[in-house]
Motif scaffolding. Structure first.
Motif, PDB file in Angstrom:
ATOM      1  N   LEU A  17      -5.936  -2.941   6.145  1.00 45.20           N
ATOM      2  CA  LEU A  17      -5.868  -1.786   7.033  1.00 45.20           C
ATOM      3  C   LEU A  17      -7.196  -1.063   7.133  1.00 45.20           C
ATOM      4  N   GLY A  18      -7.611  -0.811   8.348  1.00 43.49           N
ATOM      5  CA  GLY A  18      -8.853  -0.078   8.547  1.00 43.49           C
ATOM      6  C   GLY A  18      -8.690   1.403   8.342  1.00 43.49           C
TER       7      GLY A  18
ATOM      8  N   ASN B 296      -2.193   4.385  -1.809  1.00 46.23           N
ATOM      9  CA  ASN B 296      -2.674   3.948  -3.094  1.00 46.23           C
ATOM     10  C   ASN B 296      -3.483   5.077  -3.717  1.00 46.23           C
ATOM     11  N   ILE B 297      -3.424   5.204  -5.026  1.00 46.16           N
ATOM     12  CA  ILE B 297      -4.159   6.281  -5.692  1.00 46.16           C
ATOM     13  C   ILE B 297      -4.803   5.756  -6.963  1.00 46.16           C
TER      14      ILE B 297
ATOM     15  N   LYS C   9     -19.091  -2.827   6.866  1.00 42.77           N
ATOM     16  CA  LYS C   9     -18.428  -2.804   5.566  1.00 42.77           C
ATOM     17  C   LYS C   9     -17.603  -1.536   5.404  1.00 42.77           C
ATOM     18  N   VAL C  10     -18.069  -0.455   5.992  1.00 43.82           N
ATOM     19  CA  VAL C  10     -17.441   0.840   5.807  1.00 43.82           C
ATOM     20  C   VAL C  10     -16.027   0.871   6.363  1.00 43.82           C
ATOM     21  N   SER C  11     -15.710  -0.093   7.220  1.00 40.86           N
ATOM     22  CA  SER C  11     -14.392  -0.073   7.844  1.00 40.86           C
ATOM     23  C   SER C  11     -13.298  -0.532   6.902  1.00 40.86           C
ATOM     24  N   LYS C  12     -13.679  -1.001   5.758  1.00 46.43           N
ATOM     25  CA  LYS C  12     -12.706  -1.581   4.851  1.00 46.43           C
ATOM     26  C   LYS C  12     -11.544  -0.640   4.540  1.00 46.43           C
ATOM     27  N   GLY C  13     -11.754   0.640   4.628  1.00 46.94           N
ATOM     28  CA  GLY C  13     -10.644   1.521   4.322  1.00 46.94           C
ATOM     29  C   GLY C  13     -11.011   2.965   4.508  1.00 46.94           C
TER      30      GLY C  13
ATOM     31  N   LYS D  34      -8.272   9.723  -6.222  1.00 44.30           N
ATOM     32  CA  LYS D  34      -8.944   9.055  -5.107  1.00 44.30           C
ATOM     33  C   LYS D  34      -7.831   8.361  -4.331  1.00 44.30           C
ATOM     34  N   ALA D  35      -7.540   8.911  -3.165  1.00 47.90           N
ATOM     35  CA  ALA D  35      -6.392   8.438  -2.409  1.00 47.90           C
ATOM     36  C   ALA D  35      -6.857   7.510  -1.301  1.00 47.90           C
ATOM     37  N   PHE D  36      -6.318   6.306  -1.272  1.00 48.94           N
ATOM     38  CA  PHE D  36      -6.521   5.389  -0.156  1.00 48.94           C
ATOM     39  C   PHE D  36      -5.385   5.645   0.809  1.00 48.94           C
ATOM     40  N   ALA D  37      -5.728   5.839   2.063  1.00 49.63           N
ATOM     41  CA  ALA D  37      -4.700   6.303   2.974  1.00 49.63           C
ATOM     42  C   ALA D  37      -4.835   5.647   4.332  1.00 49.63           C
TER      43      ALA D  37
END
Lengths: 330, 330, 330
Positions: free
Chosen positions: C230-231, C98-99, C268-272, C294-297
């Motif tokens: 997904l973590g 996701n970006i 909370k930080v594990s969300k992504g 901002k890339a979610f990976a």
């Protein structure tokens, strides 16, 4: 003397009664067995296993590399900023030796390069031919069967990676500089692989075995590797075997090279190593377009291992005692 | 009783005849030796080596880093997307602290920046001056000796990396967030370095030693390292020493810092760490041009080590037996 | 026989006098103890610890990965050159799912996206909100309090990373090909994880456990991991446990999967997992502008471990001797 609380009893010494057998044959066997045990302790435990020292193999290692040299691919001069991935000088890096570029790709629909029939052949080199199986939605479904092409949706025009290309000839003249520092945390000893400031040397296992600058051609030669048939993965091993009971200056690295892809030499997949990346541009109207690069590369991996040994009293005493006990002298 | 097949013989017990020596001196020596052996087993084998536990050092570790902060280089504001290489938040990353850019390079021929004479000086920092030795073909051969420049073929204009530049001052205020999870496969125990969700803390070895966010200035201060004389490689060590016989909450990391380039401090090469990369553009007529960046950077390496220990029956029994046997109690 | 220099004395054999106790009870205990010792040596030392073999765990390993598949993010088709970081096919890589893009950023001043009040909330996801604390100089100080925005200096317009986005659905159909070669230096044995040239297989722990091509959906399923939650960090473990006394063909890898971020599931930080990178462009007038991503990976880490064992004479003899001695047979 049943209770052990009395002072008399506490300070007695109980030992085994022994018999002395006076027999040449038994005596010779006894001495031979003792000789064998002594040989084992001296030869194996002390000299081979070095039981009088403690060893540290949990090294902290840091590698920085720097590649130099110019080459020509598709009549363009390539410098280090063009052919190294990643650029930061890491211990694992790829030098691009050949590129198939697909210019001016934009998002849209276009005919696939391969024929429809080819999709059903097993094929690894083309990610396009795989897509028909795994991602059918990306094949629009329009197939111009007389000509044999199917339409795809994505970055167009599609890549044709069957072009003939030649490997960058100057690659063999490139040099790889390796800067390696290690630390043995158990002994708090740090060492680096650079002596002095002579950076015009070239590594040669016979004449300059401490030089940290390696000519690619030298490495290929050592591995008896033809550059055209390169499997793609080369390991540069840096091995530190240090006896810290000797002078620290003798704690130096030994370099060697290894073909990391040797287990795959019989597989078709071993023919080479390649990866794709793109350079992105914006047209005046804001449209994104890109140049897709299929880069054929050689990957180098600097592999550092280390063992430091140093005299330690307790294991020495324990092993000497074990030796003496086992021959009946203690 | 020669054959051992009879039931009578099988159930006999053969032991050594012993003599009890009643002598104060021998008795005292005997007890002292026993005391020494007991001390060795209790002090070294059990307390120091912890022979009653098994250890696992083969950890599985995963590190994600995130750097935050803004700086100014050549009057441009740099954010994390500008100064971090690689961008993915790996455990090894470089923060650019200074850049020499060479704008609008195109493929062509142009005069080298350095004079001809300089080529023959030993020089490491310039890949151009090396090229005259290793890749003579790229030097076109045209040398304008009065002025002292030779012509090169490649990306032009050539880089002049002798410009004076200053280190990004805001670098010391950057923060590095480290997310580290480890697993001890032998015991199937996983641990992470984050407790709670307080992300406004800053690591301090005295006041907040579990905070996973490190101010760069704090690290430099701990290493007594002047930012202007930075050697370029800093290790952030994360050390897990876990006694799994205690509460799992006590299995926490300990952080420390190390200058990875310390073995090179006497070499000229230690002056800094730099690498080159380029940003590629296309002119309206399709010509490729690029901006070459010579980036001076500091490389951070997060190094994770771990040891977990847990009680294990068999080694405990074996070592207790060995202790008792060696003092003659079994 | 006091001096040991005479031949007669050298060849004598001193042994302990022994007593044979004829007692059923003592005899039974004696044999039980011997049985226990034999069980320990046979069961633990030889069968479990395999003391007749030497082990090598210091493997040299090399991993190359290749991801295939197409996805759609923000109505653009993404191929491997778009979504993989880094592109070179390393053992640790991130697939962007996701970006959030911020187009046409130029250096300048502009209002911050967040309100002034928000700055004082603890926030990790936005590097902008942190900046007010750590880098006050970058906040120009002009705050339009009625509207609630403050002005910043930097790449403008500022990123708004609170947009709602969806994960690339096709991600589960991507395939990861792993090429792993290992070497056990102690035994000089090299092995690769590819048998034959069938590259149409898909890994399945039951039906095709040697196939080196992994469907992402299969991995997520094995980990009971919902793609939307997904973590961000997945380990693919490649475990080589080789008995080199058996046929070399039985030295094959075993694959398994692990959630590397499992220790953080309560944070909370594990969300992504996300990171930022930029694509740089030049306007006609030479101005630099960029697109911030901002890339979610999801980060994959191929973790290779290995142990090879091979028969070795000396430890076998030593352990057999130890066993026999401890039951009084030598």
């Amino acid at each position: 003397c049943t209770g052990c609380c009395s002072e008399t009893c506490f300070l007695t010494y109980e030992t085994n009664k022994s018999v002395v057998v006076k027999s040449w044959s038994v005596g010779i066997i006894n001495r031979l067995v003792q000789l064998l045990i002594i040989s084992y302790f001296v030869g194996y435990v002390f000299l081979y296993e070095r039981a009088y020292q403690v060893a540290d193999t949990a090294i902290e290692s840091s590698v920085i590399t720097k590649v130099k040299g110019f080459g020509k691919i598709n009549s363009k001069i390539m410098d280090v900023a063009d052919y190294i991935h990643p650029p930061q000088g890491e211990g694992v890096f790829s030098i691009i030796t050949n590129i198939i570029t697909t210019d001016n790709q934009v998002q849209g629909t276009c005919p696939e390069v391969r024929t429809h029939l080819e999709h059903f052949k097993p094929g690894f080199s083309s990610f396009l031919s795989i897509s028909v199986f795994s991602l059918k939605g990306r094949i629009t479904g329009v197939c111009n069967t007389p000509v044999g092409y199917c339409e795809i949706e994505g970055w167009c025009p599609a890549e044709d990676d069957k072009k003939n290309t030649t490997t960058m000839a100057e690659f063999v003249n490139f040099t790889i500089f390796i800067k390696n520092s290690i630390r043995f945390p158990l002994f708090n000893v740090s060492r680096g692989n650079i002596q002095g400031d002579n950076f015009k040397c070239r590594y040669d296992k016979l004449t300059d075995s401490f030089c940290p600058i390696f000519r690619v051609g030298y490495i290929l030669n050592e591995l008896q590797q033809d550059v055209e048939k390169l499997g793609g993965e080369i390991g540069i091993k840096v091995e530190w075997i240090c006896n810290l009971d000797e002078a620290l200056d003798s704690c130096v690295p030994r370099y060697s090279f290894t073909k990391l892809n040797s287990p795959f030499e019989k597989n078709k997949v071993s023919k080479g190593y390649n990866f794709r990346f793109a350079k992105y541009y914006k047209a005046l109207d804001g449209t994104d377009f890109r140049t897709l690069h299929k880069a054929f590369a050689v990957r180098f991996e600097v592999m550092v291992t280390g063992t430091a040994r140093k005299f330690s009293l307790i294991p020495t005493v324990i092993n000497v005692m074990a030796a003496l006990t086992s021959i009946g002298m203690v």
